[in-house]
Motif scaffolding. Structure first.
Motif, PDB file in Angstrom:
ATOM      1  N   GLY A 118      82.659  82.186   3.008  1.00 21.96           N
ATOM      2  CA  GLY A 118      83.832  82.341   2.156  1.00 21.96           C
ATOM      3  C   GLY A 118      84.696  81.101   2.059  1.00 21.96           C
ATOM      4  N   VAL A 119      84.171  79.961   2.451  1.00 22.96           N
ATOM      5  CA  VAL A 119      84.943  78.712   2.414  1.00 22.96           C
ATOM      6  C   VAL A 119      84.910  78.152   0.997  1.00 22.96           C
ATOM      7  CG1 VAL A 119      85.081  76.346   3.296  1.00 22.96           C
ATOM      8  CG2 VAL A 119      84.445  78.228   4.827  1.00 22.96           C
ATOM      9  N   GLN A 120      86.101  77.810   0.479  1.00 20.57           N
ATOM     10  CA  GLN A 120      86.224  77.225  -0.852  1.00 20.57           C
ATOM     11  C   GLN A 120      86.286  75.699  -0.818  1.00 20.57           C
ATOM     12  OE1 GLN A 120      86.232  79.031  -3.820  1.00 20.57           O
ATOM     13  NE2 GLN A 120      85.565  80.651  -2.440  1.00 20.57           N
ATOM     14  N   SER A 121      86.903  75.151   0.258  1.00 18.30           N
ATOM     15  CA  SER A 121      86.966  73.698   0.392  1.00 18.30           C
ATOM     16  C   SER A 121      87.109  73.318   1.859  1.00 18.30           C
ATOM     17  CB  SER A 121      88.108  73.102  -0.439  1.00 18.30           C
ATOM     18  OG  SER A 121      89.350  73.573   0.018  1.00 18.30           O
ATOM     19  N   VAL A 122      86.643  72.105   2.178  1.00 15.71           N
ATOM     20  CA  VAL A 122      86.693  71.609   3.556  1.00 15.71           C
ATOM     21  C   VAL A 122      87.257  70.198   3.598  1.00 15.71           C
ATOM     22  CG1 VAL A 122      84.759  73.010   4.384  1.00 15.71           C
ATOM     23  CG2 VAL A 122      84.323  70.729   3.481  1.00 15.71           C
ATOM     24  N   LEU A 123      87.832  69.896   4.738  1.00 17.01           N
ATOM     25  CA  LEU A 123      88.315  68.556   5.045  1.00 17.01           C
ATOM     26  C   LEU A 123      87.856  68.266   6.469  1.00 17.01           C
ATOM     27  CD1 LEU A 123      90.064  66.062   4.365  1.00 17.01           C
ATOM     28  CD2 LEU A 123      92.043  67.347   5.178  1.00 17.01           C
ATOM     29  N   LEU A 124      87.012  67.246   6.633  1.00 17.43           N
ATOM     30  CA  LEU A 124      86.442  66.899   7.929  1.00 17.43           C
ATOM     31  C   LEU A 124      86.879  65.499   8.330  1.00 17.43           C
ATOM     32  CD1 LEU A 124      82.713  67.882   7.176  1.00 17.43           C
ATOM     33  CD2 LEU A 124      84.532  69.381   7.980  1.00 17.43           C
ATOM     34  N   CYS A 125      87.179  65.341   9.604  1.00 11.54           N
ATOM     35  CA  CYS A 125      87.586  64.021  10.103  1.00 11.54           C
ATOM     36  C   CYS A 125      86.872  63.757  11.420  1.00 11.54           C
ATOM     37  CB  CYS A 125      89.092  63.991  10.313  1.00 11.54           C
ATOM     38  SG  CYS A 125      89.728  62.365  10.722  1.00 11.54           S
ATOM     39  N   PRO A 126      86.290  62.562  11.584  1.00  2.56           N
ATOM     40  CA  PRO A 126      85.565  62.262  12.820  1.00  2.56           C
ATOM     41  C   PRO A 126      86.492  62.162  14.026  1.00  2.56           C
ATOM     42  CG  PRO A 126      85.764  60.286  11.484  1.00  2.56           C
ATOM     43  CD  PRO A 126      86.324  61.424  10.672  1.00  2.56           C
ATOM     44  N   ILE A 127      85.944  62.524  15.172  1.00  5.30           N
ATOM     45  CA  ILE A 127      86.625  62.358  16.459  1.00  5.30           C
ATOM     46  C   ILE A 127      85.848  61.284  17.204  1.00  5.30           C
ATOM     47  CG2 ILE A 127      87.260  63.451  18.645  1.00  5.30           C
ATOM     48  CD1 ILE A 127      87.172  66.160  17.106  1.00  5.30           C
ATOM     49  N   THR A 128      86.550  60.211  17.550  1.00  8.33           N
ATOM     50  CA  THR A 128      85.910  59.079  18.218  1.00  8.33           C
ATOM     51  C   THR A 128      86.747  58.684  19.426  1.00  8.33           C
ATOM     52  OG1 THR A 128      85.193  58.371  16.027  1.00  8.33           O
ATOM     53  CG2 THR A 128      84.913  56.787  17.802  1.00  8.33           C
ATOM     54  N   PRO A 129      86.489  59.319  20.595  1.00  5.48           N
ATOM     55  CA  PRO A 129      87.297  59.014  21.771  1.00  5.48           C
ATOM     56  C   PRO A 129      87.097  57.600  22.301  1.00  5.48           C
ATOM     57  CG  PRO A 129      85.650  60.691  22.277  1.00  5.48           C
ATOM     58  CD  PRO A 129      85.517  60.351  20.830  1.00  5.48           C
ATOM     59  N   ALA A 130      85.939  57.053  22.111  1.00 10.48           N
ATOM     60  CA  ALA A 130      85.668  55.674  22.521  1.00 10.48           C
ATOM     61  C   ALA A 130      85.096  54.982  21.291  1.00 10.48           C
ATOM     62  CB  ALA A 130      84.722  55.653  23.703  1.00 10.48           C
ATOM     63  N   LYS A 131      84.008  54.285  21.445  1.00  3.82           N
ATOM     64  CA  LYS A 131      83.423  53.606  20.293  1.00  3.82           C
ATOM     65  C   LYS A 131      82.324  54.419  19.646  1.00  3.82           C
ATOM     66  CE  LYS A 131      84.705  49.162  22.011  1.00  3.82           C
ATOM     67  NZ  LYS A 131      84.415  47.811  22.286  1.00  3.82           N
ATOM     68  N   GLN A 132      81.995  55.561  20.229  1.00  2.63           N
ATOM     69  CA  GLN A 132      80.912  56.387  19.711  1.00  2.63           C
ATOM     70  C   GLN A 132      81.477  57.655  19.078  1.00  2.63           C
ATOM     71  OE1 GLN A 132      77.998  57.373  22.640  1.00  2.63           O
ATOM     72  NE2 GLN A 132      76.540  58.136  21.146  1.00  2.63           N
ATOM     73  N   TRP A 133      80.849  58.069  17.977  1.00  6.48           N
ATOM     74  CA  TRP A 133      81.252  59.281  17.281  1.00  6.48           C
ATOM     75  C   TRP A 133      80.941  60.491  18.164  1.00  6.48           C
ATOM     76  CZ3 TRP A 133      77.856  62.269  13.500  1.00  6.48           C
ATOM     77  CH2 TRP A 133      78.584  63.302  12.898  1.00  6.48           C
ATOM     78  N   TRP A 134      81.975  61.252  18.541  1.00  8.71           N
ATOM     79  CA  TRP A 134      81.856  62.377  19.454  1.00  8.71           C
ATOM     80  C   TRP A 134      81.668  63.704  18.720  1.00  8.71           C
ATOM     81  CZ3 TRP A 134      84.929  66.733  20.227  1.00  8.71           C
ATOM     82  CH2 TRP A 134      84.758  67.415  21.435  1.00  8.71           C
ATOM     83  N   SER A 154      96.063  62.492   6.299  1.00 12.24           N
ATOM     84  CA  SER A 154      96.738  61.745   7.362  1.00 12.24           C
ATOM     85  C   SER A 154      96.996  62.633   8.579  1.00 12.24           C
ATOM     86  CB  SER A 154      98.054  61.170   6.830  1.00 12.24           C
ATOM     87  OG  SER A 154      98.737  60.488   7.831  1.00 12.24           O
ATOM     88  N   LEU A 155      97.406  63.862   8.336  1.00 19.06           N
ATOM     89  CA  LEU A 155      97.638  64.801   9.439  1.00 19.06           C
ATOM     90  C   LEU A 155      96.347  65.107  10.188  1.00 19.06           C
ATOM     91  CD1 LEU A 155     100.137  67.245   7.745  1.00 19.06           C
ATOM     92  CD2 LEU A 155     100.573  65.889   9.792  1.00 19.06           C
ATOM     93  N   LEU A 156      95.275  65.314   9.463  1.00 18.93           N
ATOM     94  CA  LEU A 156      94.005  65.612  10.109  1.00 18.93           C
ATOM     95  C   LEU A 156      93.530  64.413  10.928  1.00 18.93           C
ATOM     96  CD1 LEU A 156      91.783  67.688  10.571  1.00 18.93           C
ATOM     97  CD2 LEU A 156      90.608  66.745   8.598  1.00 18.93           C
ATOM     98  N   LYS A 157      93.720  63.217  10.407  1.00 25.09           N
ATOM     99  CA  LYS A 157      93.354  62.021  11.166  1.00 25.09           C
ATOM    100  C   LYS A 157      94.163  61.937  12.460  1.00 25.09           C
ATOM    101  CE  LYS A 157      91.889  58.901   7.455  1.00 25.09           C
ATOM    102  NZ  LYS A 157      92.260  57.654   6.735  1.00 25.09           N
TER     103      LYS A 157
END
Length: 194
Positions: A118-134, A154-157
């Protein structure tokens, strides 16, 4: 929008003070998602399996507006090969880019997963605690094909950075604990207390 930035600050403080766990993950997601009138929010973590290095993404923490089905109710999200569902999205997230998309515009397999939920739209932001994508954090709107505003991105980032900092701090605490255990063992052996 001021309230939303305040909630990101509160969520960041919570994650740094108490760490990322089921309770704090859901609470932090809910703080921010409610102010943006988002129906669901999730934190996904990447991992590599022992089966030929297969890359999987696992749903770790989620929040849903009352009356909206929790992401945890969808078995496909528990452990899925994102490369198979949305290769371009995976590449964007791994490169540190945000993914913003109406479900109907998603890659075919991902579109099917989103629409079944039932999702109409998504906003995804990467989480990178160090230099690697977590992993990544996701906001989902189940009522409309939302065009995400720059301030929402900006808030999601900001939330993704707070989650990354929490993961980084947990890793540091774990490393320090291991060093402490090793030093204690060495000192006991050196003093003959074995």
């Amino acid at each position: 929008m001021v309230e939303a930035f305040t909630k990101v600050s509160e969520a960041s403080r919570l994650l740094l003070d108490k760490g990322l766990c089921a309770a704090t993950g859901a609470e932090a997601l809910g703080m921010v998602a409610r102010t943006l009138k988002v129906d669901r929010a999730c934190i996904f973590e990447n991992r590599t399996t022992n089966l030929a290095g297969r890359f999987l993404t696992d749903l770790r923490h989620a929040w849903a507006e009352p009356g909206v089905v929790s992401p945890h109710a969808h078995p496909v999200l528990r452990s899925f090969a994102m490369r198979d569902y949305a290769l371009a999205w995976m590449d964007m997230l791994e490169a540190g880019m945000v993914v913003s998309c109406a479900a109907r515009e998603a890659p075919p397999l991902m579109r099917d997963v989103l629409e079944r939920q039932g999702v109409q739209s998504v906003l995804l932001c990467p989480i990178t605690p160090a230099k690697q994508w977590w992993g990544f954090v996701a906001f989902e709107d189940c009522r409309q094909a939302r065009v995400w505003r720059p301030e929402e991105v900006s808030l999601l980032k900001s939330l993704a950075r707070a989650i990354g900092a929490s993961v980084r701090h947990a890793n540091m605490r774990s490393s320090l604990s291991q060093v402490r255990t090793n030093l204690t063992s060495v000192l006991r052996t050196a003093s003959g207390d074995t």
